[in-house]
Design an enzyme around this catalytic site. Sequence first.
Site, PDB file in Angstrom:
ATOM      1  N   HIS A   1       1.092  -1.405   0.339  1.00  0.00           N
ATOM      2  CA  HIS A   1      -0.089   0.003   0.354  1.00  0.00           C
ATOM      3  C   HIS A   1       0.672   1.359  -0.157  1.00  0.00           C
ATOM      4  O   HIS A   1       1.409   0.815   0.553  1.00  0.00           O
ATOM      5  CB  HIS A   1      -0.745  -0.414   0.920  1.00  0.00           C
ATOM      6  CG  HIS A   1       0.059   0.280   2.774  1.00  0.00           C
ATOM      7  ND1 HIS A   1       0.062  -1.218   3.034  1.00  0.00           N
ATOM      8  CD2 HIS A   1      -0.106   1.022   3.513  1.00  0.00           C
ATOM      9  CE1 HIS A   1       0.941  -0.783   4.114  1.00  0.00           C
ATOM     10  NE2 HIS A   1       0.955   0.592   4.297  1.00  0.00           N
TER      11      HIS A   1
ATOM     12  N   HIS B   1       5.574   6.611  -1.682  1.00  0.00           N
ATOM     13  CA  HIS B   1       6.543   4.948  -1.536  1.00  0.00           C
ATOM     14  C   HIS B   1       5.241   4.243  -1.353  1.00  0.00           C
ATOM     15  O   HIS B   1       5.087   3.823  -0.026  1.00  0.00           O
ATOM     16  CB  HIS B   1       7.605   5.203  -0.883  1.00  0.00           C
ATOM     17  CG  HIS B   1       7.510   5.059   0.342  1.00  0.00           C
ATOM     18  ND1 HIS B   1       7.175   5.870   1.738  1.00  0.00           N
ATOM     19  CD2 HIS B   1       7.340   4.061   1.594  1.00  0.00           C
ATOM     20  CE1 HIS B   1       7.113   5.785   2.765  1.00  0.00           C
ATOM     21  NE2 HIS B   1       6.881   4.263   2.651  1.00  0.00           N
TER      22      HIS B   1
END
Length: 192
Positions: free
Chosen positions: A43, A130
């Site tokens: 995620h 990220h």
Amino acid sequence: MSKTRTFIAIGPSLDIVSQAERALLRLRRLADNVKWVQRDNLHWTLHFLGEIDDQELYDVCRAAERAAADLEPFSLEAKGVGAFPSPARPRTLWIGAGEGAERMEKLHLALEEQLQPLGFRGERRRFVPHLTLGRAGRSLRPAETSALSSELAKLTDFAAGNQVVDEITIFASRLRREGAEYAAVAHVHLAG
């Protein structure tokens, strides 16, 4: 009153998950002392909230709705593999964001603005979009650090796919011996 470990994130597209697995295959063979993220747990974290109770969870969902109300869906490119704090000292290995990163930062700031009145402090560090692949902490042996650093240098332009970001998800996280288990608590659509 029970509390739930909670965070706000964006789920990756199947294309990005597939490309993340390719990157993981290249990195996994280089280091034994890394806790790799499972496919279903990948995620893009926007905010980690920690342990919150049911009323706080309700308030967080409303704050997320307010943050998303003026933001339009956008395209996000997953590009490049790197590490925090640096490729020479890889503690957290990740896939970065290319095109669309600035929109992701705007979404993060909108959420932070809505969460601060609820008592959630913003990050002291600059937000860097990220997708975490693994965490090594300080457990890497020198040979592993060297091998990972060398491979990361080859992956700076790694093309990891694209996705449309049209919703954010509030997740509950349960820590288990086998690793973290995430469950979506609420989905909030970007409505702009």
